[in-house]
Design an enzyme around this catalytic site. Structure first.
Site, mmCIF file in Angstrom:
data_model
loop_
_atom_site.group_PDB
_atom_site.id
_atom_site.type_symbol
_atom_site.label_atom_id
_atom_site.label_comp_id
_atom_site.label_asym_id
_atom_site.label_seq_id
_atom_site.Cartn_x
_atom_site.Cartn_y
_atom_site.Cartn_z
ATOM 1 C CE LYS A 189 -7.471 1.504 -6.177
ATOM 2 N NZ LYS A 189 -6.826 2.461 -7.101
ATOM 3 C CD GLU A 264 4.813 -8.924 -1.048
ATOM 4 O OE1 GLU A 264 5.894 -8.432 -0.660
ATOM 5 O OE2 GLU A 264 4.501 -10.104 -0.857
ATOM 6 C CB CYS A 298 9.147 -1.953 -2.670
ATOM 7 S SG CYS A 298 9.297 -3.302 -3.834
ATOM 8 C CD GLU A 398 9.092 2.917 0.637
ATOM 9 O OE1 GLU A 398 7.970 3.350 0.937
ATOM 10 O OE2 GLU A 398 9.272 1.821 0.087
HETATM 11 P P1 NAD Z 1 -0.324 3.609 -2.104
HETATM 12 O O1 NAD Z 1 -0.376 2.807 -0.883
HETATM 13 O O2 NAD Z 1 -0.568 5.063 -2.019
HETATM 14 O O3 NAD Z 1 -1.407 3.078 -3.166
HETATM 15 C C1 NAD Z 1 -1.419 1.731 -3.607
HETATM 16 C C2 NAD Z 1 -2.815 1.369 -4.086
HETATM 17 O O4 NAD Z 1 -3.722 1.420 -2.979
HETATM 18 C C3 NAD Z 1 -3.381 2.311 -5.136
HETATM 19 O O5 NAD Z 1 -4.082 1.547 -6.083
HETATM 20 C C4 NAD Z 1 -4.336 3.176 -4.333
HETATM 21 O O6 NAD Z 1 -5.394 3.721 -5.091
HETATM 22 C C5 NAD Z 1 -4.869 2.162 -3.334
HETATM 23 N N1 NAD Z 1 -5.451 2.715 -2.116
HETATM 24 C C6 NAD Z 1 -5.233 3.927 -1.542
HETATM 25 N N2 NAD Z 1 -5.955 4.045 -0.405
HETATM 26 C C7 NAD Z 1 -6.631 2.882 -0.247
HETATM 27 C C8 NAD Z 1 -7.531 2.383 0.738
HETATM 28 N N3 NAD Z 1 -7.870 3.106 1.811
HETATM 29 N N4 NAD Z 1 -8.024 1.141 0.601
HETATM 30 C C9 NAD Z 1 -7.675 0.377 -0.451
HETATM 31 N N5 NAD Z 1 -6.845 0.796 -1.434
HETATM 32 C C10 NAD Z 1 -6.319 2.031 -1.327
HETATM 33 O O7 NAD Z 1 1.083 3.265 -2.761
HETATM 34 P P2 NAD Z 1 1.739 3.903 -4.047
HETATM 35 O O8 NAD Z 1 2.107 5.309 -3.696
HETATM 36 O O9 NAD Z 1 0.890 3.650 -5.250
HETATM 37 O O10 NAD Z 1 3.059 3.005 -4.213
HETATM 38 C C11 NAD Z 1 4.221 3.264 -3.528
HETATM 39 C C12 NAD Z 1 4.361 2.349 -2.328
HETATM 40 O O11 NAD Z 1 4.264 0.993 -2.722
HETATM 41 C C13 NAD Z 1 5.710 2.453 -1.658
HETATM 42 O O12 NAD Z 1 5.576 2.511 -0.260
HETATM 43 C C14 NAD Z 1 6.423 1.169 -2.057
HETATM 44 O O13 NAD Z 1 7.413 0.737 -1.190
HETATM 45 C C15 NAD Z 1 5.304 0.217 -2.128
HETATM 46 N N6 NAD Z 1 5.657 -0.936 -2.963
HETATM 47 C C16 NAD Z 1 5.925 -2.143 -2.370
HETATM 48 C C17 NAD Z 1 6.312 -3.234 -3.143
HETATM 49 C C18 NAD Z 1 6.591 -4.574 -2.516
HETATM 50 O O14 NAD Z 1 6.481 -5.561 -3.225
HETATM 51 N N7 NAD Z 1 6.932 -4.665 -1.243
HETATM 52 C C19 NAD Z 1 6.410 -3.098 -4.517
HETATM 53 C C20 NAD Z 1 6.144 -1.862 -5.096
HETATM 54 C C21 NAD Z 1 5.746 -0.791 -4.303
#
Ligand code: NAD
Length: 506
Positions: A189, A264, A298, A398
């Site tokens: 997804k 992650e 991130c 963040e």
């Molecule tokens: P997010 O957590 O809002 O969403 C990530 C994914 O999770 C999306 O596909 C979203 O639709 C899905 N999602 C949302 N609610 C969910 C639920 N209840 N159950 C399952 N899936 C669900 O994150 P974002 O805003 O898309 O990305 C930004 C975040 O990602 C930042 O905090 C960033 O630090 C982190 N990030 C971490 C890394 C790493 O490798 N550590 C890399 C890139 C981004």
């Protein structure tokens, strides 16, 4: 503002609207509902995607389960799996431009960066192909002359892959080829904000003739698609990249079936600059670390911890260099920094800066939204905030924008304490020409990656992941690959020497 380097719209011709469908059991499938993505930089609808619900998600999980259980992928040889992964790598390289343009329009990131990420992802697929052929367990030939023990590695089963919007194609490639190399079947997804490059990946997998049902893609929102992918009985593992908040929700949701979870998550990463550092290189790395991907990364180094003796001069140099970074139209090949992903996120970034000012911090560069001529104002200025204290939200949260917080230190103990004063533990950097300083810092920093005299270099061979609330498990490299296996011991008696348990056989 007029001292910044802002490049206006280049009036590039945009591609036709992309229509995204789910990939379920080898078929492209639509849904009654759909959702659109408006480009953050260009303000027009660039993609329209089928909006998956429970039915599509359950169908995709069912297809993955069947494909895994029949062994069409899970039980073929590593050589056959590697051959297919290599074919996908070639196809990625042949399609870089097409994928990169849409990635840029959906995410707002510069086209040069999208091309680098999409093209670079091919290397992750090639590396995973090499692992597919070289994985092995252990043998134990020292258990006694009538025993032989073998530890087998077997693919863990059906894996849910849930990805964020900031590096859609790259992060997918940090997970998918490794899961496939291990022999797993998957349901993917992508973020609802940037779904299309994942659909394009699906097209390449079909072209490469991956068996139907091995990789399924469902487009849609966290609820219901992501949450079903985290709770369903037929899923054995969830690998998630995204926010710490959603990561915790996934951990809770998966507890009902005790499936494995790899996470992650976010970071509040510091670069620490000692007085004996190569200052030119450190200034450049700080500027790169905070503005790359508009700070929506991130691994962004959203805070620097600078030795008090050099802090004023160092910050002045960072300000001067920040003014030279090219902000503007992401489709311009010269642009280094593009748009902010959504208006809400832009407001959140601005809120952090304004709150810090209200608490007594000083904004020495930027500090407001940015309008790019011809493209609107979903951009944010390069921003540097000084007089930051460790308790301010801008120092701990963040921010996920082009905003640098500056803190000062006097001794190694201070530097370590400030670095580790975070609920996150993703990455950190140290700048010093003294190897002892660098190694002491590297050993004591509570993070998954330490960069010494560099920032954000990465290689498929090395493990990536976070300590504390930055995640659990590791991605890429040998350690990331290991996450996709179950380990099974096979204990074998050699010959007929076993004494019967029941002595009286009469
Ligand atoms: P997010 O957590 O809002 O969403 C990530 C994914 O999770 C999306 O596909 C979203 O639709 C899905 N999602 C949302 N609610 C969910 C639920 N209840 N159950 C399952 N899936 C669900 O994150 P974002 O805003 O898309 O990305 C930004 C975040 O990602 C930042 O905090 C960033 O630090 C982190 N990030 C971490 C890394 C790493 O490798 N550590 C890399 C890139 C981004």
């Amino acid at each position: 503002m007029k001292d910044l380097t802002i490049t206006g719209s280049i009036n590039a011709e945009l591609p036709d609207l992309f229509t995204g469908r789910h990939l379920i059991d080898g078929q492209w499938v639509t849904s009654p509902g759909s959702f659109e993505r408006v480009s953050p930089s260009h303000g027009v609808v660039v993609s329209k995607s089928a909006e998956g619900g429970a039915d599509e998600t359950i169908a995709a999980i069912g297809a993955a389960r069947r494909s895994f259980d029949t062994g069409v992928w899970s039980r073929i040889s590593g050589k056959e799996r590697a051959t297919l992964l290599l074919r996908v790598a070639d196809l990625i390289e042949a399609n870089v431009d097409r994928i990169a343009v849409l990635e840029t329009l959906e995410s707002g990131k510069p086209i040069s960066q999208s091309r680098g990420e999409v093209g670079g992802a091919a290397d992750l697929w090639r590396y995973a192909a090499s692992l597919a052929r070289s994985t092995h367990g252990d043998s134990h030939n020292t258990l006694g002359q009538d025993m032989l023990g073998v530890v087998l590695k077997q693919p863990i089963g059906v894996v849910s892959i849930i990805t964020p919007w900031n590096f859609p194609f790259w992060i997918l490639s940090q997970k998918l080829p490794f899961a496939l190399a291990a022999g797993c079947s998957v349901v993917v997804k992508p973020s609802e904000v940037t779904p299309s490059s994942t659909v394009m990946m699906g097209e390449l997998l079909v072209e490469a003739e991956l068996p139907a049902g091995v990789c399924n893609i469902v487009l849609g929102y966290g609820d219901p698609v992501g949450s079903l992918m985290s709770t369903h009985d037929d899923v054995d593992m969830v690998t998630f990249t995204g926010s710490t908040t959603v990561g915790k929700k996934i951990t809770e949701a998966s507890a009902g079936t005790l499936k494995k979870v790899a996470l992650e998550l976010g970071g509040k990463n510091a670069q620490v600059i000692f007085p004996d550092a190569d200052i030119d290189s450190a200034v450049d790395a700080v500027v790169f670390g905070v503005y790359f991907n508009v700070g929506q990364c991130c691994n962004a180094s959203s805070r620097i911890i600078v030795h008090a003796d050099i802090a004023d001069d160092f910050v002045a140099r960072v300000v001067t260099l920040s003014r030279k970074v090219k902000f503007g139209d992401p489709l311009d090949p010269e642009t280094q920094v593009g748009a902010i992903v959504t208006p809400d996120h832009n407001a959140k970034i601005d809120g952090y800066v304004k709150a810090a000012q209200a608490e007594g911090a000083s904004v020495v560069l930027g500090g407001d939204r940015l309008a790019v001529p011809g493209l609107g104002d979903q951009f944010y200025q390069p921003t540097i905030v000084t007089d930051v204290t460790p308790d301010m939200a801008i120092a701990t949260d963040e921010v996920f924008g082009p905003v640098l917080s500056v803190l000062r230190f006097d001794s190694m103990e201070d530097a370590i304490a400030l670095t580790n004063a975070s609920t996150y533990g993703l990455s950190a950097g140290v700048w010093s020409e003294n190897v002892h300083t660098c190694l002491e810092f590297a050993r004591r920093a509570e993070v998954g990656t330490v960069w010494t005299n560099t920032w954000m270099d990465g290689f498929p061979e090395l493990a990536f992941g976070g300590m504390k609330q930055s995640g659990q498990g590791r991605e890429i490299g040998k350690y990331g690959f290991e996450e996709y296996f179950e380990v099974k011991s096979v204990v074998m008696r050699v010959g007929r020497s076993r004494e019967n348990w029941v002595k009286d056989r009469g």
